[in-house]
Design a protein around this motif. Structure first.
Motif, PDB file in Angstrom:
ATOM      1  N   LEU A  13       0.826  -1.209   0.000  1.00  0.00           N
ATOM      2  CA  LEU A  13       0.000   0.000   0.000  1.00  0.00           C
ATOM      3  C   LEU A  13       0.861   1.260   0.000  1.00  0.00           C
ATOM      4  CD1 LEU A  13      -2.918  -0.876   2.431  1.00  0.00           C
ATOM      5  CD2 LEU A  13      -2.941  -0.796  -0.060  1.00  0.00           C
ATOM      6  N   THR A  14       1.986   1.199   0.678  1.00  0.00           N
ATOM      7  CA  THR A  14       2.909   2.322   0.664  1.00  0.00           C
ATOM      8  C   THR A  14       3.457   2.554  -0.740  1.00  0.00           C
ATOM      9  OG1 THR A  14       3.533   1.815   2.937  1.00  0.00           O
ATOM     10  CG2 THR A  14       5.032   3.224   1.684  1.00  0.00           C
ATOM     11  N   GLY A  15       3.740   1.470  -1.452  1.00  0.00           N
ATOM     12  CA  GLY A  15       4.186   1.597  -2.837  1.00  0.00           C
ATOM     13  C   GLY A  15       3.133   2.245  -3.711  1.00  0.00           C
ATOM     14  N   PHE A  16       1.862   1.851  -3.530  1.00  0.00           N
ATOM     15  CA  PHE A  16       0.779   2.490  -4.278  1.00  0.00           C
ATOM     16  C   PHE A  16       0.649   3.962  -3.910  1.00  0.00           C
ATOM     17  CE2 PHE A  16      -0.943  -1.905  -4.823  1.00  0.00           C
ATOM     18  CZ  PHE A  16      -0.919  -1.906  -6.209  1.00  0.00           C
ATOM     19  N   ALA A  17       0.897   4.293  -2.648  1.00  0.00           N
ATOM     20  CA  ALA A  17       0.847   5.696  -2.226  1.00  0.00           C
ATOM     21  C   ALA A  17       1.946   6.505  -2.912  1.00  0.00           C
ATOM     22  CB  ALA A  17       0.971   5.794  -0.715  1.00  0.00           C
ATOM     23  N   PHE A  18       3.139   5.918  -3.047  1.00  0.00           N
ATOM     24  CA  PHE A  18       4.213   6.605  -3.767  1.00  0.00           C
ATOM     25  C   PHE A  18       3.823   6.841  -5.219  1.00  0.00           C
ATOM     26  CE2 PHE A  18       7.438   5.528  -0.513  1.00  0.00           C
ATOM     27  CZ  PHE A  18       8.078   6.744  -0.459  1.00  0.00           C
ATOM     28  N   ILE A  19       3.154   5.886  -5.826  1.00  0.00           N
ATOM     29  CA  ILE A  19       2.759   6.033  -7.225  1.00  0.00           C
ATOM     30  C   ILE A  19       1.713   7.136  -7.383  1.00  0.00           C
ATOM     31  CG2 ILE A  19       1.632   4.874  -9.161  1.00  0.00           C
ATOM     32  CD1 ILE A  19       2.872   2.256  -8.087  1.00  0.00           C
ATOM     33  N   GLN A  20       0.757   7.206  -6.447  1.00  0.00           N
ATOM     34  CA  GLN A  20      -0.345   8.153  -6.546  1.00  0.00           C
ATOM     35  C   GLN A  20      -0.066   9.498  -5.872  1.00  0.00           C
ATOM     36  OE1 GLN A  20      -3.097   7.626  -8.308  1.00  0.00           O
ATOM     37  NE2 GLN A  20      -2.247   5.647  -8.920  1.00  0.00           N
ATOM     38  N   LEU A  21       1.116   9.695  -5.319  1.00  0.00           N
ATOM     39  CA  LEU A  21       1.447  10.905  -4.577  1.00  0.00           C
ATOM     40  C   LEU A  21       1.398  12.129  -5.488  1.00  0.00           C
ATOM     41  CD1 LEU A  21       2.410  11.757  -1.746  1.00  0.00           C
ATOM     42  CD2 LEU A  21       4.739  11.601  -2.607  1.00  0.00           C
ATOM     43  N   PRO A  22       0.534  13.103  -5.172  1.00  0.00           N
ATOM     44  CA  PRO A  22       0.448  14.305  -6.021  1.00  0.00           C
ATOM     45  C   PRO A  22       1.539  15.310  -5.652  1.00  0.00           C
ATOM     46  CG  PRO A  22      -1.227  14.407  -4.314  1.00  0.00           C
ATOM     47  CD  PRO A  22      -0.496  13.097  -4.143  1.00  0.00           C
ATOM     48  N   SER A  29       8.262  18.428  -7.454  1.00  0.00           N
ATOM     49  CA  SER A  29       7.739  18.035  -8.763  1.00  0.00           C
ATOM     50  C   SER A  29       8.807  17.406  -9.653  1.00  0.00           C
ATOM     51  CB  SER A  29       7.105  19.233  -9.466  1.00  0.00           C
ATOM     52  OG  SER A  29       8.072  20.237  -9.687  1.00  0.00           O
ATOM     53  N   GLY A  30      10.065  17.716  -9.416  1.00  0.00           N
ATOM     54  CA  GLY A  30      11.156  17.105 -10.181  1.00  0.00           C
ATOM     55  C   GLY A  30      11.377  15.649  -9.806  1.00  0.00           C
ATOM     56  N   LEU A  31      10.870  15.238  -8.648  1.00  0.00           N
ATOM     57  CA  LEU A  31      11.035  13.857  -8.183  1.00  0.00           C
ATOM     58  C   LEU A  31       9.864  12.952  -8.550  1.00  0.00           C
ATOM     59  CD1 LEU A  31      12.360  14.553  -4.590  1.00  0.00           C
ATOM     60  CD2 LEU A  31      13.682  13.881  -6.592  1.00  0.00           C
ATOM     61  N   GLU A  32       8.930  13.450  -9.324  1.00  0.00           N
ATOM     62  CA  GLU A  32       7.723  12.669  -9.625  1.00  0.00           C
ATOM     63  C   GLU A  32       8.043  11.347 -10.315  1.00  0.00           C
ATOM     64  OE1 GLU A  32       3.244  13.326 -11.394  1.00  0.00           O
ATOM     65  OE2 GLU A  32       4.781  14.837 -11.781  1.00  0.00           O
ATOM     66  N   THR A  33       8.884  11.356 -11.294  1.00  0.00           N
ATOM     67  CA  THR A  33       9.245  10.128 -11.996  1.00  0.00           C
ATOM     68  C   THR A  33       9.982   9.167 -11.067  1.00  0.00           C
ATOM     69  OG1 THR A  33       9.454  11.383 -14.042  1.00  0.00           O
ATOM     70  CG2 THR A  33      10.434   9.199 -14.002  1.00  0.00           C
ATOM     71  N   PHE A  34      10.889   9.701 -10.262  1.00  0.00           N
ATOM     72  CA  PHE A  34      11.629   8.874  -9.311  1.00  0.00           C
ATOM     73  C   PHE A  34      10.689   8.223  -8.301  1.00  0.00           C
ATOM     74  CE2 PHE A  34      13.793   8.579  -5.169  1.00  0.00           C
ATOM     75  CZ  PHE A  34      14.744   7.624  -5.500  1.00  0.00           C
ATOM     76  N   LEU A  35       9.733   8.980  -7.787  1.00  0.00           N
ATOM     77  CA  LEU A  35       8.778   8.433  -6.821  1.00  0.00           C
ATOM     78  C   LEU A  35       7.898   7.354  -7.456  1.00  0.00           C
ATOM     79  CD1 LEU A  35       7.720  11.664  -4.912  1.00  0.00           C
ATOM     80  CD2 LEU A  35       9.234   9.846  -4.114  1.00  0.00           C
ATOM     81  N   ASP A  36       7.534   7.553  -8.720  1.00  0.00           N
ATOM     82  CA  ASP A  36       6.763   6.526  -9.425  1.00  0.00           C
ATOM     83  C   ASP A  36       7.558   5.235  -9.565  1.00  0.00           C
ATOM     84  OD1 ASP A  36       4.584   8.170  -9.696  1.00  0.00           O
ATOM     85  OD2 ASP A  36       5.016   8.725 -11.786  1.00  0.00           O
ATOM     86  N   VAL A  37       8.813   5.356  -9.942  1.00  0.00           N
ATOM     87  CA  VAL A  37       9.665   4.169 -10.105  1.00  0.00           C
ATOM     88  C   VAL A  37       9.867   3.464  -8.770  1.00  0.00           C
ATOM     89  CG1 VAL A  37      11.997   3.401 -10.695  1.00  0.00           C
ATOM     90  CG2 VAL A  37      10.820   5.023 -12.176  1.00  0.00           C
ATOM     91  N   VAL A  38      10.132   4.222  -7.716  1.00  0.00           N
ATOM     92  CA  VAL A  38      10.301   3.629  -6.384  1.00  0.00           C
ATOM     93  C   VAL A  38       9.021   2.924  -5.963  1.00  0.00           C
ATOM     94  CG1 VAL A  38      10.607   4.182  -3.947  1.00  0.00           C
ATOM     95  CG2 VAL A  38      12.117   5.182  -5.633  1.00  0.00           C
ATOM     96  N   GLY A  39       7.877   3.543  -6.197  1.00  0.00           N
ATOM     97  CA  GLY A  39       6.599   2.927  -5.849  1.00  0.00           C
ATOM     98  C   GLY A  39       6.347   1.641  -6.608  1.00  0.00           C
ATOM     99  N   ILE A  40       6.646   1.623  -7.885  1.00  0.00           N
ATOM    100  CA  ILE A  40       6.452   0.421  -8.702  1.00  0.00           C
ATOM    101  C   ILE A  40       7.362  -0.701  -8.223  1.00  0.00           C
ATOM    102  CG2 ILE A  40       6.792  -0.520 -11.025  1.00  0.00           C
ATOM    103  CD1 ILE A  40       5.816   2.253 -12.069  1.00  0.00           C
ATOM    104  N   VAL A  41       8.612  -0.371  -7.920  1.00  0.00           N
ATOM    105  CA  VAL A  41       9.556  -1.384  -7.434  1.00  0.00           C
ATOM    106  C   VAL A  41       9.089  -1.948  -6.092  1.00  0.00           C
ATOM    107  CG1 VAL A  41      11.915  -1.729  -6.608  1.00  0.00           C
ATOM    108  CG2 VAL A  41      11.515  -0.509  -8.741  1.00  0.00           C
ATOM    109  N   ILE A  42       8.637  -1.082  -5.199  1.00  0.00           N
ATOM    110  CA  ILE A  42       8.140  -1.533  -3.898  1.00  0.00           C
ATOM    111  C   ILE A  42       6.956  -2.473  -4.061  1.00  0.00           C
ATOM    112  CG2 ILE A  42       6.957  -0.758  -1.802  1.00  0.00           C
ATOM    113  CD1 ILE A  42       8.734   1.727  -1.865  1.00  0.00           C
TER     114      ILE A  42
END
Length: 61
Positions: A13-22, A29-42
């Motif tokens: 669920l934490t990984g999904f939260a990283f993916i959906q984090l606005p 905002s520069g970390l959006e892609t990084f947070l998506d990748v971290v969330g997907i990996v988690i």
């Protein structure tokens, strides 16, 4: 090791939260892609862990 299915589920669920984090319009905002990748990996890692533990419990008897 104890059966930590609940902990693994919360981690997913934490990984999904990283993916959906606005973060658009913030200083992060520069970390959006990084947070998506971290969330997907988690999500992938802990989904595999849950399936692995379930298969072990199933075939253990």
């Amino acid at each position: 090791m104890q059966n930590n299915y609940f902990l693994f589920f919360i981690a997913m669920l934490t990984g999904f939260a990283f993916i959906q984090l606005p973060v658009a319009g913030t200083i992060f905002s520069g970390l959006e892609t990084f947070l998506d990748v971290v969330g997907i990996v988690i999500v992938i890692i802990f989904a595999i862990a849950i399936v692995w533990k379930a298969a072990q419990a199933l075939f253990k008897g």
